[in-house]
Design a protein around this motif. Structure first.
Motif, PDB file in Angstrom:
ATOM      1  N   ASP A  82      44.789  50.655  19.428  1.00 58.27           N
ATOM      2  CA  ASP A  82      44.708  49.246  19.035  1.00 58.27           C
ATOM      3  C   ASP A  82      44.016  48.420  20.108  1.00 58.27           C
ATOM      4  N   TRP A  83      44.212  48.768  21.372  1.00 59.98           N
ATOM      5  CA  TRP A  83      43.566  48.042  22.476  1.00 59.98           C
ATOM      6  C   TRP A  83      42.088  48.383  22.603  1.00 59.98           C
ATOM      7  N   LEU A  84      41.738  49.642  22.355  1.00 58.08           N
ATOM      8  CA  LEU A  84      40.406  50.123  22.707  1.00 58.08           C
ATOM      9  C   LEU A  84      39.412  50.209  21.551  1.00 58.08           C
ATOM     10  N   LYS A  85      39.873  50.116  20.322  1.00 53.21           N
ATOM     11  CA  LYS A  85      38.993  50.371  19.180  1.00 53.21           C
ATOM     12  C   LYS A  85      37.835  49.391  19.047  1.00 53.21           C
ATOM     13  N   ASP A  86      37.945  48.212  19.620  1.00 52.04           N
ATOM     14  CA  ASP A  86      36.879  47.221  19.499  1.00 52.04           C
ATOM     15  C   ASP A  86      36.001  47.116  20.740  1.00 52.04           C
ATOM     16  N   LEU A  87      36.133  48.056  21.663  1.00 53.61           N
ATOM     17  CA  LEU A  87      35.302  48.031  22.865  1.00 53.61           C
ATOM     18  C   LEU A  87      33.849  48.333  22.521  1.00 53.61           C
ATOM     19  N   PRO A  88      32.910  47.798  23.298  1.00 53.86           N
ATOM     20  CA  PRO A  88      31.500  48.117  23.069  1.00 53.86           C
ATOM     21  C   PRO A  88      31.267  49.630  23.105  1.00 53.86           C
ATOM     22  N   GLY A  89      30.497  50.122  22.165  1.00 47.77           N
ATOM     23  CA  GLY A  89      30.156  51.536  22.119  1.00 47.77           C
ATOM     24  C   GLY A  89      31.074  52.379  21.269  1.00 47.77           C
ATOM     25  N   VAL A  90      32.196  51.838  20.807  1.00 45.39           N
ATOM     26  CA  VAL A  90      33.146  52.608  20.001  1.00 45.39           C
ATOM     27  C   VAL A  90      32.804  52.435  18.524  1.00 45.39           C
ATOM     28  N   ALA A  91      32.531  53.561  17.846  1.00 44.71           N
ATOM     29  CA  ALA A  91      32.187  53.523  16.423  1.00 44.71           C
ATOM     30  C   ALA A  91      33.422  53.400  15.553  1.00 44.71           C
ATOM     31  N   GLY A  92      34.539  53.961  16.008  1.00 42.27           N
ATOM     32  CA  GLY A  92      35.742  53.905  15.200  1.00 42.27           C
ATOM     33  C   GLY A  92      36.839  54.790  15.752  1.00 42.27           C
ATOM     34  N   VAL A  93      37.865  54.966  14.937  1.00 36.82           N
ATOM     35  CA  VAL A  93      39.043  55.752  15.318  1.00 36.82           C
ATOM     36  C   VAL A  93      38.999  57.072  14.562  1.00 36.82           C
ATOM     37  N   ALA A  94      39.190  58.173  15.292  1.00 35.41           N
ATOM     38  CA  ALA A  94      39.197  59.507  14.689  1.00 35.41           C
ATOM     39  C   ALA A  94      40.628  59.955  14.426  1.00 35.41           C
ATOM     40  N   GLU A  95      40.811  60.644  13.349  1.00 30.74           N
ATOM     41  CA  GLU A  95      42.103  61.247  13.017  1.00 30.74           C
ATOM     42  C   GLU A  95      42.205  62.600  13.716  1.00 30.74           C
ATOM     43  N   PRO A  96      43.419  63.083  13.984  1.00 35.56           N
ATOM     44  CA  PRO A  96      43.547  64.424  14.566  1.00 35.56           C
ATOM     45  C   PRO A  96      42.807  65.458  13.721  1.00 35.56           C
ATOM     46  N   GLY A  97      42.030  66.309  14.372  1.00 38.25           N
ATOM     47  CA  GLY A  97      41.293  67.360  13.687  1.00 38.25           C
ATOM     48  C   GLY A  97      40.011  66.911  13.025  1.00 38.25           C
ATOM     49  N   ALA A  98      39.570  65.664  13.253  1.00 37.91           N
ATOM     50  CA  ALA A  98      38.341  65.159  12.626  1.00 37.91           C
ATOM     51  C   ALA A  98      37.141  66.012  13.046  1.00 37.91           C
ATOM     52  N   ALA A  99      36.227  66.232  12.121  1.00 40.60           N
ATOM     53  CA  ALA A  99      35.007  66.973  12.413  1.00 40.60           C
ATOM     54  C   ALA A  99      34.139  66.159  13.368  1.00 40.60           C
ATOM     55  N   CYS A 100      33.543  66.843  14.324  1.00 36.69           N
ATOM     56  CA  CYS A 100      32.680  66.153  15.281  1.00 36.69           C
ATOM     57  C   CYS A 100      31.710  67.154  15.911  1.00 36.69           C
ATOM     58  N   THR A 101      30.673  66.617  16.530  1.00 28.44           N
ATOM     59  CA  THR A 101      29.694  67.444  17.227  1.00 28.44           C
ATOM     60  C   THR A 101      30.281  67.992  18.518  1.00 28.44           C
ATOM     61  N   ALA A 102      31.051  67.139  19.213  1.00 27.86           N
ATOM     62  CA  ALA A 102      31.640  67.522  20.497  1.00 27.86           C
ATOM     63  C   ALA A 102      32.873  66.668  20.749  1.00 27.86           C
ATOM     64  N   GLN A 103      33.632  67.043  21.757  1.00 22.80           N
ATOM     65  CA  GLN A 103      34.830  66.301  22.146  1.00 22.80           C
ATOM     66  C   GLN A 103      34.875  66.198  23.661  1.00 22.80           C
ATOM     67  N   ILE A 104      35.611  65.211  24.137  1.00 23.81           N
ATOM     68  CA  ILE A 104      35.842  65.070  25.571  1.00 23.81           C
ATOM     69  C   ILE A 104      37.106  64.238  25.772  1.00 23.81           C
TER      70      ILE A 104
END
Length: 163
Positions: A94-116
């Motif tokens: 809730d604090w970080l979702k609107d920071l510059p550069g953030v596209a959105g919130v991912a659910e556990p196990g969401a498909a992605c190119t990479a993780q960190i």
């Protein structure tokens, strides 16, 4: 903390080297920490490395405070070509979702190119204190939602953590 407490020698040595200013070796050892690929939001996706673009999930591996400190590097990750998705406990997201550069919130196990994990961002984007200060000032959280300043003081960490 003894080396057999689940963290291992590399993690302990990483902490020492970072404190002593041996940044290259310290960050290399830091990336070997045993929690590096554990947690509710970790996925089977490969680790993010410089040059990787596409959807990248940044997830909380350790405490909320650690993630808040590392959130300052999210715009750098986006500038490197990643579409940044964040994952973690709702109180943090809730604090970080609107920071510059953030596209959105991912659910556990969401498909992605990479993780960190959040806690690995600094080793890639600002591996020294001077680089961190130049690249990314601390995150400025949004103004209070109800018109009153609220201040929190942490007396101790999460009592459910074993350390």
């Amino acid at each position: 903390m003894p080396a057999d407490a689940g963290w291992g020698r590399d993690w302990i040595e990483a902490q020492c080297r970072l404190v002593l200013g041996d940044w290259d070796r310290g960050w290399t050892l830091w990336e070997r920490r045993p929690t590096r690929r554990q947690g509710l939001w970790a996925s089977a996706a490969p680790d993010w490395r410089p040059g990787v673009t596409g959807d990248v999930v940044v997830w909380t591996e350790q405490g909320v405070g650690d993630a808040i400190q590392a959130a300052r590097f999210l715009p750098a990750l986006a500038a490197a070509g990643a579409r940044v998705w964040i994952a973690g406990p709702p109180s943090l997201i809730d604090w970080l979702k609107d920071l510059p550069g953030v596209a959105g919130v991912a659910e556990p196990g969401a498909a992605c190119t990479a993780q960190i994990p959040f806690e690995s961002l600094q080793s890639h984007f600002a591996p020294t204190p001077d680089a961190a200060r130049v690249l990314a000032p601390p995150v400025r959280l949004p103004a209070p939602r109800h018109g009153r300043l609220r201040v929190g003081i942490a007396w101790r960490g999460n009592p459910e953590r074993p350390w």
